[in-house]
Design an enzyme around this catalytic site. Sequence first.
Site, PDB file in Angstrom:
ATOM      1  N   ARG A 119       0.846  -1.203   0.000  1.00  0.00           N
ATOM      2  CA  ARG A 119       0.000   0.000   0.000  1.00  0.00           C
ATOM      3  C   ARG A 119       0.876   1.246   0.000  1.00  0.00           C
ATOM      4  O   ARG A 119       1.056   1.896   1.036  1.00  0.00           O
ATOM      5  CB  ARG A 119      -0.964  -0.027   1.186  1.00  0.00           C
ATOM      6  CG  ARG A 119      -2.127  -0.975   0.938  1.00  0.00           C
ATOM      7  CD  ARG A 119      -3.245  -0.783   1.943  1.00  0.00           C
ATOM      8  NE  ARG A 119      -4.489  -1.328   1.436  1.00  0.00           N
ATOM      9  CZ  ARG A 119      -5.606  -1.387   2.140  1.00  0.00           C
ATOM     10  NH1 ARG A 119      -5.639  -0.917   3.386  1.00  0.00           N
ATOM     11  NH2 ARG A 119      -6.703  -1.887   1.610  1.00  0.00           N
ATOM     12  N   ASP A 127      -3.635  -2.124  -6.574  1.00  0.00           N
ATOM     13  CA  ASP A 127      -4.091  -2.536  -5.244  1.00  0.00           C
ATOM     14  C   ASP A 127      -5.443  -3.239  -5.339  1.00  0.00           C
ATOM     15  O   ASP A 127      -6.498  -2.619  -5.199  1.00  0.00           O
ATOM     16  CB  ASP A 127      -4.165  -1.306  -4.332  1.00  0.00           C
ATOM     17  CG  ASP A 127      -4.462  -1.668  -2.882  1.00  0.00           C
ATOM     18  OD1 ASP A 127      -4.732  -2.857  -2.608  1.00  0.00           O
ATOM     19  OD2 ASP A 127      -4.436  -0.760  -2.030  1.00  0.00           O
ATOM     20  N   SER A 130      -7.836  -3.188  -2.199  1.00  0.00           N
ATOM     21  CA  SER A 130      -8.642  -1.981  -2.058  1.00  0.00           C
ATOM     22  C   SER A 130      -9.785  -1.952  -3.064  1.00  0.00           C
ATOM     23  O   SER A 130     -10.915  -1.588  -2.732  1.00  0.00           O
ATOM     24  CB  SER A 130      -7.769  -0.732  -2.222  1.00  0.00           C
ATOM     25  OG  SER A 130      -6.892  -0.582  -1.125  1.00  0.00           O
ATOM     26  N   TYR A 224      -2.925  -0.180   7.630  1.00  0.00           N
ATOM     27  CA  TYR A 224      -3.704  -1.100   8.452  1.00  0.00           C
ATOM     28  C   TYR A 224      -3.535  -0.751   9.929  1.00  0.00           C
ATOM     29  O   TYR A 224      -2.623  -0.036  10.319  1.00  0.00           O
ATOM     30  CB  TYR A 224      -3.250  -2.549   8.229  1.00  0.00           C
ATOM     31  CG  TYR A 224      -3.529  -3.066   6.846  1.00  0.00           C
ATOM     32  CD1 TYR A 224      -4.819  -3.382   6.449  1.00  0.00           C
ATOM     33  CD2 TYR A 224      -2.500  -3.231   5.931  1.00  0.00           C
ATOM     34  CE1 TYR A 224      -5.081  -3.861   5.183  1.00  0.00           C
ATOM     35  CE2 TYR A 224      -2.751  -3.709   4.643  1.00  0.00           C
ATOM     36  CZ  TYR A 224      -4.042  -4.024   4.290  1.00  0.00           C
ATOM     37  OH  TYR A 224      -4.296  -4.498   3.027  1.00  0.00           O
TER      38      TYR A 224
END
Length: 376
Positions: A119, A127, A130, A224
Amino acid sequence: MKIAVVAETRSGERRVALVPGLVERLTGAGLDVAVEPGAGVSSGFADDEYRAAGAVVTPEALAGAGVVLSVQPFDARRVAELAPHAITVSFLPTGQELDHVRAVRDAGHTAFAMELVPRISRAQAMDALSSQAFVAGYRAALVAAERLPRFLPLSMTASGTIRPATVLVLGAGVAGLQAIATMRRLGAVVRAYDVRSAAAEEVRSLGAEFVHVELPALDGAGGYAREMTEERSRLQRELLAPHVADADVLITTAAVPGRPAPLLVTGPMVAAMRPGSVVVDLAAESGGNVEGAKPGEEVIVGDVLVWGGRDVPSQLPAQASQLYSANVVNLLSLLMRSDGELSPDFDDEIIAACCVAHAGEVRHAPTRALLGEELS
């Protein structure tokens, strides 16, 4: 070089790894694209659409293919069908797919896992976690709206006023923010909580209220949250309990790849919600944020319906496939050399991070540990 797109075989998987609209990006770069018959049918893409886009539709798509694209890792037994030194690109949860990893390693192939794309800003277009979370968050809101036996928006009529439903979203990552935005469009009053400090501003920017609890933030790497202690988890549940009880809809989205989902809501917390309330747990497949949630099932806790998510992006397969395909094609573009061949450059941090195996070696350290191999 030939790119093969295989048909998904896992139960419930309706996505496809490449949509017809992106075939030209590959053929325009000098690559040949072969698609197994019916690969896109479950996503709404007919074989003729692939042919019209310049792909070859054939049962022999794998034969001689230098790169194989899929959503889920294909059966480990099919690894033997791959051309020498082939590259595979898919989601690859290695903890559950060790047989696949071993087969790829032993055959000398290269495997890339889309969930391992880091990320970072430069990797946003690749990604896939996502992009699929975006789809899942939207679907979560629709599931809750369909199952809640009452109106979501404020309604003022000659017969009286109907108050808006109250929605609580736990986890304000990509999925949570999309659930918030969708519920706001449907007219609900939305509140949200996340352990990361940056989440409050993002939640408020969507017109929702951020729930503050007297606990420190848990910001971790890569956007995260850090894993919390059991004591912190217990305190958090106690502080969130009254907010859960006040909600007509609860949507939970907290998950970290490679780790069990944190338990955010206990059975007694669910049972304390008003009769007819709805809970949607998007993390049910990885252990669940909600006690008692079962992936792919609806269960009743007290008088509350609890819906456990399973392969949720596949429930909106066309758009999920479109987004995933773009992620994959962007990764392939990064792998492409100036002469049109695809070859990994492990000096690139994106390629290094998402490569699981290459040239007979498992390169992903956590997977090597699972296999009991010595880490270099």
